[in-house]
Design a protein around this motif. Structure first.
Motif, PDB file in Angstrom:
ATOM      1  N   SER A   1       0.679  -1.233  -0.455  1.00 12.42           N
ATOM      2  CA  SER A   1      -0.148   0.345   0.066  1.00 12.42           C
ATOM      3  C   SER A   1       0.757   1.116  -0.101  1.00 12.42           C
ATOM      4  O   SER A   1       1.822   1.175   0.082  1.00 12.42           O
ATOM      5  N   ILE A   2       0.689   2.207  -0.776  1.00 12.47           N
ATOM      6  CA  ILE A   2       1.781   3.477  -0.749  1.00 12.47           C
ATOM      7  C   ILE A   2       0.829   4.502  -1.546  1.00 12.47           C
ATOM      8  O   ILE A   2      -0.334   4.354  -2.367  1.00 12.47           O
ATOM      9  N   ASN A   3       1.004   5.639  -1.046  1.00 11.09           N
ATOM     10  CA  ASN A   3       0.306   6.823  -1.557  1.00 11.09           C
ATOM     11  C   ASN A   3       0.917   7.081  -2.875  1.00 11.09           C
ATOM     12  O   ASN A   3       2.555   7.084  -2.388  1.00 11.09           O
ATOM     13  N   VAL A   4       0.833   7.601  -3.942  1.00 12.16           N
ATOM     14  CA  VAL A   4       1.971   7.237  -5.109  1.00 12.16           C
ATOM     15  C   VAL A   4       1.740   9.069  -5.559  1.00 12.16           C
ATOM     16  O   VAL A   4       2.386   9.378  -6.752  1.00 12.16           O
ATOM     17  N   CYS A   5       0.484   9.734  -5.022  1.00 12.83           N
ATOM     18  CA  CYS A   5       1.030  11.393  -5.827  1.00 12.83           C
ATOM     19  C   CYS A   5       0.597  11.321  -7.290  1.00 12.83           C
ATOM     20  O   CYS A   5       1.539  12.043  -7.468  1.00 12.83           O
ATOM     21  N   GLY A   6      -0.504  10.596  -7.472  1.00 10.62           N
ATOM     22  CA  GLY A   6      -0.952  10.952  -9.222  1.00 10.62           C
ATOM     23  C   GLY A   6      -0.353   9.326  -9.568  1.00 10.62           C
ATOM     24  O   GLY A   6       0.883   8.848  -9.767  1.00 10.62           O
ATOM     25  N   LEU A   7      -1.583   8.572 -10.487  1.00 15.95           N
ATOM     26  CA  LEU A   7      -0.670   7.165 -11.014  1.00 15.95           C
ATOM     27  C   LEU A   7      -0.681   7.295 -12.203  1.00 15.95           C
ATOM     28  O   LEU A   7       0.595   6.328 -12.424  1.00 15.95           O
ATOM     29  N   ARG A   8      -1.178   7.906 -12.977  1.00 21.13           N
ATOM     30  CA  ARG A   8      -0.928   8.045 -15.217  1.00 21.13           C
ATOM     31  C   ARG A   8       1.115   8.473 -15.040  1.00 21.13           C
ATOM     32  O   ARG A   8       1.613   8.072 -16.085  1.00 21.13           O
ATOM     33  N   SER A   9       1.051   9.450 -14.255  1.00 22.39           N
ATOM     34  CA  SER A   9       3.016   9.736 -14.235  1.00 22.39           C
ATOM     35  C   SER A   9       3.821   8.558 -13.533  1.00 22.39           C
ATOM     36  O   SER A   9       4.651   8.383 -14.133  1.00 22.39           O
ATOM     37  N   LYS A  10       3.515   7.964 -12.457  1.00 21.20           N
ATOM     38  CA  LYS A  10       4.237   6.919 -12.315  1.00 21.20           C
ATOM     39  C   LYS A  10       4.087   5.249 -13.049  1.00 21.20           C
ATOM     40  O   LYS A  10       5.053   4.095 -13.713  1.00 21.20           O
ATOM     41  N   LEU A  11       2.788   5.123 -13.711  1.00 20.74           N
ATOM     42  CA  LEU A  11       2.622   4.068 -15.122  1.00 20.74           C
ATOM     43  C   LEU A  11       3.664   4.379 -15.969  1.00 20.74           C
ATOM     44  O   LEU A  11       3.741   3.410 -17.202  1.00 20.74           O
ATOM     45  N   VAL A  12       4.330   5.500 -16.243  1.00 15.37           N
ATOM     46  CA  VAL A  12       4.954   5.113 -17.431  1.00 15.37           C
ATOM     47  C   VAL A  12       6.637   5.351 -16.968  1.00 15.37           C
ATOM     48  O   VAL A  12       7.273   4.686 -17.974  1.00 15.37           O
ATOM     49  N   ILE A  13       6.442   5.010 -15.777  1.00 17.42           N
ATOM     50  CA  ILE A  13       8.557   4.522 -15.388  1.00 17.42           C
ATOM     51  C   ILE A  13       8.327   2.686 -15.508  1.00 17.42           C
ATOM     52  O   ILE A  13       7.302   2.842 -15.003  1.00 17.42           O
ATOM     53  N   PRO A  14       8.884   1.976 -15.562  1.00 17.44           N
ATOM     54  CA  PRO A  14       9.435   0.801 -15.915  1.00 17.44           C
ATOM     55  C   PRO A  14       9.722  -0.003 -14.498  1.00 17.44           C
ATOM     56  O   PRO A  14       9.152  -0.385 -14.331  1.00 17.44           O
ATOM     57  N   ASP A  15       9.890   0.807 -13.953  1.00 19.89           N
ATOM     58  CA  ASP A  15      10.304   0.725 -12.212  1.00 19.89           C
ATOM     59  C   ASP A  15       9.406   0.341 -11.616  1.00 19.89           C
ATOM     60  O   ASP A  15       9.254  -0.027 -10.833  1.00 19.89           O
ATOM     61  N   PHE A  16       8.302   1.556 -11.480  1.00 17.52           N
ATOM     62  CA  PHE A  16       7.258   0.854 -10.763  1.00 17.52           C
ATOM     63  C   PHE A  16       6.307   0.227 -11.295  1.00 17.52           C
ATOM     64  O   PHE A  16       5.621  -0.336 -10.103  1.00 17.52           O
ATOM     65  N   ILE A  17       6.220  -0.030 -12.652  1.00 19.10           N
ATOM     66  CA  ILE A  17       6.018  -1.300 -13.041  1.00 19.10           C
ATOM     67  C   ILE A  17       5.983  -2.743 -12.574  1.00 19.10           C
ATOM     68  O   ILE A  17       5.828  -3.152 -11.836  1.00 19.10           O
ATOM     69  N   ASN A  18       7.500  -2.606 -12.290  1.00 16.33           N
ATOM     70  CA  ASN A  18       7.861  -4.026 -11.728  1.00 16.33           C
ATOM     71  C   ASN A  18       7.866  -4.476 -10.263  1.00 16.33           C
ATOM     72  O   ASN A  18       8.172  -5.087  -9.733  1.00 16.33           O
ATOM     73  N   PHE A  19       8.225  -3.336  -9.594  1.00 13.06           N
ATOM     74  CA  PHE A  19       8.058  -2.926  -8.006  1.00 13.06           C
ATOM     75  C   PHE A  19       5.910  -4.205  -8.029  1.00 13.06           C
ATOM     76  O   PHE A  19       5.829  -4.293  -6.760  1.00 13.06           O
ATOM     77  N   VAL A  20       5.233  -3.060  -8.642  1.00 18.81           N
ATOM     78  CA  VAL A  20       3.557  -3.120  -8.536  1.00 18.81           C
ATOM     79  C   VAL A  20       3.390  -4.706  -8.864  1.00 18.81           C
ATOM     80  O   VAL A  20       2.913  -5.842  -8.214  1.00 18.81           O
ATOM     81  N   GLU A  21       4.253  -5.410  -9.939  1.00 17.16           N
ATOM     82  CA  GLU A  21       4.236  -7.104 -10.271  1.00 17.16           C
ATOM     83  C   GLU A  21       4.943  -7.669  -9.589  1.00 17.16           C
ATOM     84  O   GLU A  21       4.427  -8.930  -9.431  1.00 17.16           O
ATOM     85  N   LYS A  22       5.442  -7.150  -8.300  1.00 17.90           N
ATOM     86  CA  LYS A  22       5.990  -7.994  -6.924  1.00 17.90           C
ATOM     87  C   LYS A  22       5.136  -8.848  -6.385  1.00 17.90           C
ATOM     88  O   LYS A  22       4.616  -9.624  -5.419  1.00 17.90           O
ATOM     89  N   TYR A  23       3.401  -7.871  -6.314  1.00 16.78           N
ATOM     90  CA  TYR A  23       2.474  -8.246  -5.328  1.00 16.78           C
ATOM     91  C   TYR A  23       1.311  -8.675  -6.073  1.00 16.78           C
ATOM     92  O   TYR A  23       0.873  -8.814  -6.536  1.00 16.78           O
TER      93      TYR A  23
END
Length: 650
Positions: A112-134
């Motif tokens: 669980s995390i406060n992302v402070c805006g989701l759309r801008s994070k979905l462009v970054i591959p590191d964020f996608i890789n982090f989500v895929e761990k869960y």
């Protein structure tokens, strides 16, 4: 810290002495936090697998505690604790607070995390890789609206957005793996700040919450009243439900007590047995968790006072500072200013033993502007759906066999056939045909023998190759992720490792600056990539309509992934029904005079010549089946004795 490992059941028993830890809070003598972290890290490493066998949690309160007998009876007799199973015998250990948890279990990994805006994070591959761990990933302050579409491979996304606002703000959402999406149900809730999910196979309800900070345009203490009303409504709708709520509450609670401390004399004299069982069940002291709260943030605000009232009225407890790697610490979750603890994990007391891992991760500016992620694992027996494509258990190195053919080895291939095996198979086939003894097992057995003879000859000629696919780490293979993005990421990772080793203010500032530059570079390349696609589509609209529609369909977000979920049993049942004879048909309706005499030619058995002609017409470099590794070339080059076997099969 005392540890006991059972060789038969790999159970972990964690105990804490009464005189030195939990009961003697005045002395503040705490167990070694590094030991706690090591135990939980080992637990996390052992349970880090995608598909684990189902196993119930075994919890045993010690017989030496004051409420042990009442707790055991309440756990056994309580209907809402089906997840709690038989007790192990720990009487030989000298301690006061013990619980045992099986290490072989179905673990659900959450974050669980406060992302402070989701759309801008979905462009970054590191964020996608982090989500895929869960398995389940909760996000707050998504800043989405009704026109935003969020898609991620192998995940289903649910969210609630703030409707009446000038700019996008607020909102909560959750990513759920598709294998788990059918096991969770999104519950109706009138507020845009809360999102509740219920496990279909248990009484556990997950909640994701975002409360705007004090002083903002949308801040209000009434939001806590709405959250409390939702919890009460859900308790009425789902009897005996248990809650696990997390998110950004923007509430600073310090070390305030989050439960009503009843006097033992008052309990024994004034409460009935049912109320007594309910109180004992949620007694953290009896379950082996600290009653007193621990927090690195000593300040309180109005939101914090109201959150404490909510915990007392709803009978839920704050997990921060009580379990996992955060036990007896209560790390700050917000890095703004001097830091604060405003992101929480709230749970029903009886769910605490279900937490196999909990940690406040180190701040990462790629994931959030100022918030830290809460990482935790549950043992709730949520069994994921089995996908046909992922049904087989794969090892670390995937081994596959690839049949090949070489015309130079045709003569050698024919001589490699085992004549004895062919003769024995032919005798067995004749016996089966004479006795008319046919069933699925017999046919599978004989077919396997035929495939075995063919593949054995191919293996002897080295016509079946063994391929080992060594698994490699995921790479950022986005088209727009060029060398500039890679260099910016390398610099960001260097500063991230530096801050992880030495979390100073200077290293933190360097990390934030490098992450800002990395995100800026990624967004720049992504926008340029989008613009090039739009320009290409505009140019092809009138010049090349076929390429125009092909490109449009490729980048359309409306395409749905088709997943084959038809099992082999379903295929077998379907085609078995096709061959069933309808016994209700009236044969009197048939005109026997229409049966032609030359139908006898169709009833003649197949000849070797016909069989050869059919096999020769098969396409080269094609396998008869993906399971037996038999190429059509293998059938075309068999010795003459094998045709007698083939004829008996048809």
């Amino acid at each position: 810290m005392n540890l006991k490992f059972d060789s038969n059941q790999v159970n972990m028993c964690v105990s804490a002495d009464k005189d030195s830890t939990l009961s003697n809070h005045d002395d503040k003598q705490l167990p070694n936090n590094s030991d706690l972290g090591q135990v939980n890290q080992n637990q996390w490493n052992n349970d880090n697998s995608s598909h684990i066998d189902q196993c119930l949690i075994n919890i045993q309160p010690c017989s030496s505690t004051s409420y042990s007998s009442q707790l055991k009876s309440s756990l056994v007799n309580s209907s809402d604790l089906s997840m709690l199973n038989s007790f192990n015998n720990c009487d030989d250990i000298s301690h006061d607070h013990v619980y045992c948890m099986s290490n072989i279990s179905n673990i659900t990994k959450c974050c669980s995390i406060n992302v402070c805006g989701l759309r801008s994070k979905l462009v970054i591959p590191d964020f996608i890789n982090f989500v895929e761990k869960y398995d389940i990933f909760f996000v707050s302050e998504t800043k989405l609206d009704a026109y935003d579409t969020v898609c991620m491979k192998d995940y289903v996304f649910f969210h609630k957005f703030r409707d009446k606002c000038r700019n996008k703000s607020g909102g909560v959402g959750v990513f759920i793996k598709k294998s788990l999406s059918t096991k969770l149900t999104v519950l109706d809730c009138s507020s845009e700040n809360f999102l509740f999910l219920k496990c279909k196979d248990s009484d556990v309800i997950f909640g994701n919450v975002y409360i705007p900070p004090e002083g903002s345009h949308y801040s209000s203490l009434e939001l806590f009243d709405s959250l409390e009303s939702c919890i009460i409504d859900l308790k009425i709708k789902f009897a005996n439900c248990l809650f696990c709520i997390f998110g950004d509450f923007n509430a600073r609670t310090g070390s305030l007590s989050d439960f009503v401390d009843f006097d033992k004399y008052v309990i024994n004299e004034n409460f009935d047995d049912i109320t007594m069982q309910h109180i004992v069940m949620n007694n953290l002291d009896e379950l082996g968790f600290p009653v007193e709260r621990f927090s690195c943030d000593s300040k309180c605000n109005n939101y914090g006072q109201r959150l404490i009232q909510l915990c007392k009225s709803a009978n839920i407890f704050i997990g921060n500072g009580r379990c996992g790697n955060d036990a007896y610490i209560g790390r700050n979750t917000c890095n703004k200013g001097n830091g604060s603890l405003i992101d929480y994990l709230l749970m029903s007391g009886i769910l605490f033993p279900c937490i196999t891992y909990f940690n406040v991760l180190q701040f990462d500016p790629i994931l959030s502007d100022v918030h830290c992620a809460l990482e935790f694992c549950f043992n709730l027996n949520i069994i994921p759906d089995c996908n046909v494509m992922d049904a087989s258990i794969k090892s670390k190195d995937d081994v596959c066999y690839r049949p090949v053919w070489s015309s130079n080895l045709s003569a050698s291939y024919k001589h490699k056939f085992d004549s004895t095996a062919v003769s024995n198979l032919l005798d067995e086939l004749k016996e089966v045909c004479e006795n008319l003894h046919f069933d699925v097992n017999v046919v599978n057995h004989l077919t396997g023998k035929v495939s075995g003879i063919l593949t054995d000859a191919a293996v002897s000629c080295d016509l079946i190759k063994k391929n080992v696919n060594h698994r490699k780490s995921k790479k950022n293979n986005k088209i727009w992720f060029d060398s500039d993005c890679k260099n910016a990421r390398i610099q960001y990772m260097n500063y991230k490792n530096m801050y992880s080793r030495n979390p100073t203010a200077e290293n933190k500032e360097s990390l934030v600056c490098s992450s800002r530059q990395y995100k800026k570079e990624v967004k720049k390349k992504f926008r340029a990539y989008q613009k090039s696609i739009v320009d290409k589509i505009k140019g092809l609209k009138n010049k090349d309509p076929r390429s125009y529609w092909s490109l449009l369909n490729k980048y359309s977000g409306d395409r749905k992934e088709v997943i084959n979920k038809v099992t082999t049993e379903a295929f077998f049942d379907h085609f078995s029904k096709l061959n069933e004879v309808d016994t209700q048909v009236d044969i009197d309706d048939f005109d026997i005079t229409n049966v032609l005499s030359n139908n006898s030619d169709l009833d003649k058995p197949f000849t070797v010549l016909e069989m050869r002609k059919a096999i020769i017409s098969l396409k080269n470099n094609k396998a008869s089946s993906s399971f037996d590794h038999v190429l059509n070339e293998y059938l075309k080059n068999v010795p003459d004795s094998m045709f007698d076997v083939f004829l008996l099969f048809v």
